[in-house]
Design a protein around this motif. Structure first.
Motif, short mmCIF file in Angstrom:
data_model
loop_
_atom_site.label_atom_id
_atom_site.label_comp_id
_atom_site.label_asym_id
_atom_site.label_seq_id
_atom_site.Cartn_x
_atom_site.Cartn_y
_atom_site.Cartn_z
N ARG A 147 24.73 53.01 -3.39
CA ARG A 147 23.38 53.22 -3.83
C ARG A 147 23.08 51.93 -5.11
N ILE A 148 22.12 51.18 -4.91
CA ILE A 148 21.88 50.29 -6.09
C ILE A 148 20.53 50.38 -6.65
N LEU A 149 20.53 49.86 -7.78
CA LEU A 149 19.08 49.57 -8.41
C LEU A 149 18.85 47.97 -8.28
N SER A 152 22.52 47.08 -10.40
CA SER A 152 23.42 47.77 -10.70
C SER A 152 23.89 49.15 -9.94
N PRO A 153 25.15 49.60 -9.78
CA PRO A 153 25.07 50.81 -9.13
C PRO A 153 24.01 51.85 -9.58
N ALA A 154 23.52 52.86 -8.81
CA ALA A 154 22.58 53.80 -9.00
C ALA A 154 23.34 55.37 -9.03
N ASP A 155 22.70 56.00 -9.84
CA ASP A 155 23.01 57.49 -9.57
C ASP A 155 22.67 58.06 -8.71
N LEU A 156 23.38 59.30 -8.13
CA LEU A 156 22.97 59.69 -6.84
C LEU A 156 21.52 60.20 -6.75
N GLN A 158 30.17 42.45 -2.04
CA GLN A 158 29.10 41.71 -1.49
C GLN A 158 28.46 42.48 -0.59
N SER A 159 27.03 42.42 -0.44
CA SER A 159 26.49 43.17 0.58
C SER A 159 26.62 42.55 1.92
N SER A 160 26.34 43.28 2.89
CA SER A 160 26.69 42.72 4.30
C SER A 160 25.60 41.57 4.45
N ASP A 161 24.28 41.50 3.82
CA ASP A 161 23.50 40.49 4.08
C ASP A 161 23.71 39.16 2.96
N GLY A 162 24.66 39.26 2.21
CA GLY A 162 24.83 38.31 1.16
C GLY A 162 23.86 38.40 0.04
N ARG A 163 22.78 39.17 0.06
CA ARG A 163 21.64 39.08 -1.18
C ARG A 163 22.47 39.83 -2.54
N TYR A 164 23.30 40.71 -2.47
CA TYR A 164 23.80 41.21 -3.55
C TYR A 164 25.46 40.86 -3.58
N ALA A 165 25.89 40.55 -4.93
CA ALA A 165 27.30 40.27 -5.05
C ALA A 165 27.73 40.22 -6.45
N THR A 166 28.89 40.57 -6.84
CA THR A 166 29.54 40.54 -8.30
C THR A 166 30.75 40.63 -8.15
N ASP A 167 31.57 40.45 -9.18
CA ASP A 167 33.04 40.91 -9.21
C ASP A 167 33.36 41.11 -10.59
N SER A 168 34.47 41.58 -10.90
CA SER A 168 34.62 42.01 -12.12
C SER A 168 36.19 41.82 -12.24
N TRP A 169 36.67 41.50 -13.52
CA TRP A 169 38.33 40.99 -13.64
C TRP A 169 38.88 42.27 -14.27
#
Length: 94
Positions: free
Chosen positions: A13-15, A23-27, A54-65
Motif C-alpha cells: 500500500r502506497i500513497l 511513500s508507504p501507506a498505513d493500513l 520497483q512497481s511492476s509497471d515501472g511507475r514507482y521506484a526507489t532505493d535506500s542505502w
C-alpha cells in the motif's frame, strides 16, 4: 551488482504524492493505492547494501542505502511489513 535477497512480487500500500513522489501507506489510510512491487537487496558496489523497490509497471521506484544487510531487512520490515522469512536468498552469491 550482487543480489543478496529478493521478492519477485508483493502487493504493498502506497500513497501517491503529486509532484513529489510516493511513500508507504498505513493500513488504515483510505487514500492508499495497492500496487505490486519487486524488492531486491543488492550490494552498492562498495561495502554497503541497497534496498531496491520497483512497481511492476515501472511507475514507482526507489532505493535506500544501508551499512549492513540486516539494516536493509529491518527497513523493509519497518516500511512495508516484510518479514525476513519472505525473502528469497539466492542459492549462490557468486
Amino acid at each position: 551488482m550482487k543480489s543478496y535477497a529478493s521478492i519477485a512480487s508483493r502487493v504493498v500500500r502506497i500513497l501517491n504524492h503529486p509532484n513529489s513522489g510516493w511513500s508507504p501507506a498505513d493500513l488504515d489510510d483510505d487514500n492508499a493505492l495497492e500496487i505490486e512491487f519487486r524488492f531486491e537487496i543488492t550490494d552498492d558496489g562498495s561495502k554497503g547494501f541497497l534496498l531496491v523497490q520497483q512497481s511492476s509497471d515501472g511507475r514507482y521506484a526507489t532505493d535506500s542505502w544501508h551499512e549492513a544487510l540486516e539494516g536493509a531487512l529491518a527497513c523493509a520490515e519497518d516500511s512495508y511489513g516484510i518479514t525476513p522469512a519472505e525473502w528469497v536468498m539466492p542459492s549462490s552469491n557468486s
